[in-house]
Enzyme design. Structure first.
Site, PDB file in Angstrom:
ATOM      1  N   SER A 175       0.828  -1.197   0.000  1.00 27.04           N
ATOM      2  CA  SER A 175       0.000   0.000   0.000  1.00 27.04           C
ATOM      3  C   SER A 175       0.869   1.257   0.000  1.00 27.04           C
ATOM      4  CB  SER A 175      -0.970  -0.031   1.190  1.00 27.04           C
ATOM      5  OG  SER A 175      -1.956   0.960   1.054  1.00 27.04           O
ATOM      6  N   ASP A 186     -10.054  -4.282  -5.004  1.00 27.53           N
ATOM      7  CA  ASP A 186      -9.430  -3.356  -4.059  1.00 27.53           C
ATOM      8  C   ASP A 186     -10.048  -1.969  -4.203  1.00 27.53           C
ATOM      9  OD1 ASP A 186      -7.781  -1.779  -2.499  1.00 27.53           O
ATOM     10  OD2 ASP A 186      -5.911  -2.620  -3.282  1.00 27.53           O
TER      11      ASP A 186
END
Length: 323
Positions: free
Chosen positions: A190, A276
């Site tokens: 991330s 996502d």
């Protein structure tokens, strides 16, 4: 969460031409030159990590502005010769935590490992961080979080400091006498994946880059198709500061993983999750398809931002064998 972004066939060819400032390279050359004008001052203090097979060091080094940045540095006790090193960056809101949290796998697999703390963060999940953001440049109002801290100018933007810290972390790892400075890998999930792309684009010596479900890519599209944190911090700021929208995205263009990818030469292993809604797959593929070095990607069709988790960690360990 069902599929919400482009179908995989379009993602595989999605390569948007994003606006890039003419002085992108000059900006980063000057930023890193300023940082390197300060001594690195990398100090490795042995600490009792309560781990019989690993040596743990409390590392401090000079990041942006010469300010002290913390990290954990871990070595396998059983080793021969200089080791390749994995430099790892933390996800949004997290800090370096405790050595037992995240410092086991790479050193246990035979690599030196540096886990960089994240200035100003460390209070959203995990067991905390130890590095304050001492350079609170820019006094514009900000949306809660870090995405709009100093966002009205690239010189004052938060990620200028954090990405510079990430580059200096590589230099700190290379400075340790047990490390082979020519065998460096960078990785993160991330936000850590976004920092991985930045470092791959800024440090030619990096051999391998492993960004998982990377954040900090193709900002404008992210804010237009999702309303989840942390990208919604940007849209929330723009919702209030209506006259600053273009200024915000002008600043963000200096910090986009797509631009860093276009400059990267390290071999790369990406991962993406097609459901996502934190880091949308089209933003990941925008960076992947622009990535200039050799590359491959692992696709998790039914996963969200957790991505491949342990499965992807195994993929990274396999990929690292090239070092």
């Amino acid at each position: 969460m069902p599929l919400f972004d482009f179908p995989l066939e379009k993602l595989q060819t999605y390569r948007p031409e994003l606006p890039e400032p003419a002085d992108f390279d000059a900006f980063w050359e000057q930023t890193l030159s300023d940082a390197r004008s300060h001594p690195l001052n990398a100090t490795f203090e042995p600490t009792d990590g309560l781990l019989r097979t690993l040596e743990v060091f409390d590392l401090t080094f000079s990041g942006f502005g010469g300010q002290p940045i913390k990290a954990w540095f871990t070595l396998p006790k059983s080793r021969e010769g200089r080791l390749p090193v994995v430099v790892e960056y933390v996800g949004y809101g997290g800090g370096r935590g405790l050595p037992v949290d995240r410092c086991l796998a790479y050193a246990s697999a035979g690599y030196a490992h540096l886990l960089m703390d994240t200035r100003g963060q460390g209070s959203r999940w995990g067991t905390g961080g130890d590095t304050p953001d001492l350079a609170l440049e820019g006094d514009n109002p900000q949306h809660p979080g870090f995405m709009t801290r100093g966002v009205l100018s690239p010189k004052t933007y938060y990620y200028r400091r954090l990405m510079t810290d990430a580059v200096r972390a590589v230099e700190a790892a290379q400075a340790h006498p047990e490390v082979d400075p020519g065998r460096v890998a960078v990785t993160g999930i991330s936000q850590g994946g976004g920092l991985t792309l930045a470092v791959a684009g800024l440090v030619p010596e990096v051999r391998l880059a492993m960004p998982d479900v990377p954040f900090l890519c193709h900002y404008r599209r992210a804010t237009e198709i999702i309303d989840t944190a942390p990208y919604n911090e940007i849209s929330g700021f723009c919702k209030v500061h209506r006259d600053k929208v273009e200024t915000v995205f002008e600043t963000l263009s200096y910090f986009d993983g797509v631009s860093f990818s276009a400059r990267a030469r390290a071999k790369a292993l990406f991962s993406v999750a097609l459901m996502d809604e934190i880091c949308p797959p089209s933003t990941v593929y925008a960076a992947y398809n622009h990535y200039a070095g050799q590359k491959e990607i692992r696709v998790y069709p039914y996963n969200g931002h957790e991505g491949g988790e342990g499965v992807q960690h195994m993929e990274r360990l396999k990929f690292l064998r090239q070092l």
